[in-house]
Scaffold this motif. Sequence first.
Motif, short mmCIF file in Angstrom:
data_model
loop_
_atom_site.label_atom_id
_atom_site.label_comp_id
_atom_site.label_asym_id
_atom_site.label_seq_id
_atom_site.Cartn_x
_atom_site.Cartn_y
_atom_site.Cartn_z
N THR A 1 30.11 40.58 10.16
CA THR A 1 31.47 40.14 9.86
C THR A 1 32.45 40.68 10.91
O THR A 1 33.28 39.96 11.44
CB THR A 1 31.91 40.65 8.47
N VAL A 2 32.32 41.97 11.19
CA VAL A 2 33.28 42.60 12.08
C VAL A 2 33.15 42.10 13.52
O VAL A 2 34.15 41.94 14.22
CB VAL A 2 33.13 44.15 12.02
N THR A 3 31.91 41.82 13.97
CA THR A 3 31.78 41.40 15.37
C THR A 3 32.44 40.05 15.62
O THR A 3 32.67 39.69 16.76
CB THR A 3 30.31 41.30 15.83
N ALA A 4 32.79 39.32 14.56
CA ALA A 4 33.50 38.06 14.77
C ALA A 4 35.01 38.28 14.85
O ALA A 4 35.76 37.34 15.10
CB ALA A 4 33.17 37.09 13.64
N GLU A 5 35.46 39.52 14.66
CA GLU A 5 36.91 39.78 14.68
C GLU A 5 37.46 39.68 16.10
O GLU A 5 36.77 39.95 17.08
CB GLU A 5 37.19 41.18 14.14
N ASP A 6 38.73 39.35 16.16
CA ASP A 6 39.37 39.20 17.47
C ASP A 6 39.34 40.48 18.29
O ASP A 6 39.17 40.46 19.50
CB ASP A 6 40.82 38.76 17.30
N TYR A 7 39.52 41.62 17.59
CA TYR A 7 39.62 42.84 18.39
C TYR A 7 38.31 43.20 19.08
O TYR A 7 38.31 43.95 20.05
CB TYR A 7 40.17 44.03 17.57
N PHE B 1 45.00 36.87 23.52
CA PHE B 1 44.28 35.87 22.73
C PHE B 1 45.18 35.15 21.74
O PHE B 1 46.23 35.63 21.34
CB PHE B 1 43.14 36.52 21.98
N GLN B 2 44.65 34.02 21.34
CA GLN B 2 45.30 33.18 20.34
C GLN B 2 45.57 33.97 19.06
O GLN B 2 46.63 33.92 18.49
CB GLN B 2 44.37 32.01 20.05
N GLY B 3 44.58 34.76 18.64
CA GLY B 3 44.76 35.52 17.40
C GLY B 3 45.31 36.89 17.69
O GLY B 3 44.78 37.88 17.22
N ALA B 4 46.36 36.97 18.48
CA ALA B 4 46.83 38.28 18.93
C ALA B 4 47.24 39.17 17.77
O ALA B 4 47.28 40.38 17.91
CB ALA B 4 47.98 38.13 19.90
N MET B 5 47.50 38.57 16.62
CA MET B 5 47.81 39.37 15.45
C MET B 5 46.67 40.32 15.12
O MET B 5 46.88 41.41 14.63
CB MET B 5 48.02 38.45 14.24
#
Lengths: 336, 326
Positions: B217-223, A103-107
């Motif tokens: 908030t957390v469900t919008a995180e990339d991970y 992903f783009q936000g791989a950080m």
Amino acid sequence: MKTDPVLEIKGLSVDYGLGNQAVRAVRDVSLTLNRGEVLGLAGESGSGKSTLAYGLTRLLPPPGVVSAGKVIYYPPGGEPVDVLSLTPAGLREFRWAETSIVFQGAMNSLNPVYKVSTQLIDVLEAHQPGMSRQARTARARELLKMVGISEDRLDAYPHQLSGGMRQRVMIGMALALEPKIVIMDEPTTALDVVMQRQILRQLVDLRKRFDFSVLFITHDLSLLVEFSDRIAIMYGGRIVEQAPASVLYRDSLHPYSDGLLHSFPALRGPRRDLVGIPGSPPDLRSMPSGCSFHPRCPKAFDPCSVDVPVLGTPADLQGPARKVACWLHPIRNSAD
Amino acid sequence: MSYFLRRLAFYVFTAWAALTINFFIPRLIPGDPVSALVNGMRGQIDPAQIQSLTVLFGLDKKQSMWEQYTSYLAQLARGDLGISFGNFPLPVSEVLTQALPWTLLLIGVTTVLSFLLGTLLGVFAGWWRGSWIDGLLPATTFLSSIPYFWLGLIAVALFTGVGSFLPASGGYEPGLVPGWSGEFIDSALRHSLLPAATIIVASVGGWLLAMRNMMVTVTAEDYITVAHAKGLSERRVMMNYAARNALLPSVSGFGMALGLVVGGTFLVEYVFSYPGIGLQMLDAIAKHDYPLIQGIFLVVTLAVLAANFLADLAYMALDPRTRKEG
Ligand SMILES: Nc1ncnc2c1ncn2[C@@H]1O[C@H](COP(=O)(O)OP(=O)(O)OP(=O)(O)O)[C@@H](O)[C@H]1O
Ligand SMILES: [Mg+2]
């Protein structure tokens, strides 16, 4: 050029929101990813590149919805799979095993509370439940080694890794199940130029070893010219040009591609003047009539503001397979 | 590990500071209410008890401050907190050990329960936004915004009375002797139901709301997107990725709430005449029972510190970023 498609996107449209609040971020995109190739997708910020990637993997965050189109995956020697109509269980199985994403936000792509090993292993657990624990750990170790990270980092937490290392972990993770397609959404944008190239070179090597196809998304066209086989240019949610990388670099047809090429300094090859593109990307809520690029186009003429140009092979060219959507290069006929 | 030791040192230091403040406060209070009481009861109190009160409240003006301080600490180390005037001739430590289990069991258990319940509901509400669980939110928020005193009185008015299964007050049937008999335990449980229910009703909403918002908030995180993309099961993404991270802020809040179990329960115990620390405290204040007041302060302070220490440990176990590797 042989065409052995592994993924076919047909007329894909993606909206954010429903009803008349909806904005269309991806418009009627058709794109084919061939087996073993690196297909670059470039365009300014906001042109819909990530949305396209999320749309075709069904990862769109709400309120995003695919409003039209098809995505067909061709497994090697199997029946084609209609990705957009997979059941939830089928989709879970399909994900990562056939198509993985960096992903783009791989950080922030790694869960901060789990060790790297846990996050490499849980994807193996989910997809290969029969695998023994030792085999999983061995595989995780192997994946790290593949992307040039020492094995003792297996027990590290994400915050103990540098940005570049996290990125490599994500690339290693993307290859965990040896998928046929890897989508990379600006995987190296947050890194310095040296690190970017190092990681990309590694990626190219890995691709040769494992023979997967890459959809590589970036706004840095000079990177694509170096690392991809074909390039598609996106503007305002549409693909406006598509050509082999070297051809596009030498002789781009769409004025927007031309502008993009002149917005970045090329690291190799002859120096070019940096010009950039005047004006700003279109507002999705009020797209210009006709070709959405015409207000910014230095070569705009009468038909541009009236009719939308269709992507197709231009009549004035006999060369290798390339497509453009521009009134300067009317397409050959509707048969394409 | 070094983090653990540093936290431990911090809490030991704070506990010492609290003891020291507890030493100075009665000595700074103008007048001498305790010696007046002691004089009034001379003849009834035995000399050893007078001695222990003398040490606690600095009644012996001839001793130097330092001598007073060391004998004060030595006496605390033996667990001798003086005698309670209000419960004469019981020593303070005895009063506390009788009252503490009631408070710890009722309030402790309900605090843990409402944290678990609220947090779990919050996970679901934040994950399935717009579902019926999410629809509970206005109701639970309303309930937790009612002043507890009112809630308790309304509960007493509605659910107790002649012939009701639920008693209106007390911790057990007046005739019974506290012990491990089935009859007593049954009675104690029955007496705890209504106060427990009101505590849970009043506090579950706060946990639910906090957890739900963190989940959003957390469900919008990339991970989280990555976890979906990896094809993990929805349960695993929800629990191990989203809830696991969303829980972190609630852990500190939970430590705070646990700390208040001993000290923050006056209202519950007052409304239900429940024989815990809170009721003893109100009683002690009414009777000017200074040794008991001081003893309760000490217990409350130590409880807050212990709970926060536990929360720190939990946080350390849950969030690797707070651990310093070394
Ligand atoms: N959740 C959302 N709700 C509404 N509009 C959105 C949402 N996400 C993206 N968009 C819009 O969709 C368009 C395309 O966004 P997208 O993220 O796909 O662009 P991009 O080409 O990936 O840009 P970048 O290079 O900056 O990553 C943008 O105009 C953006 O404003
Ligand atoms: Mg993007």
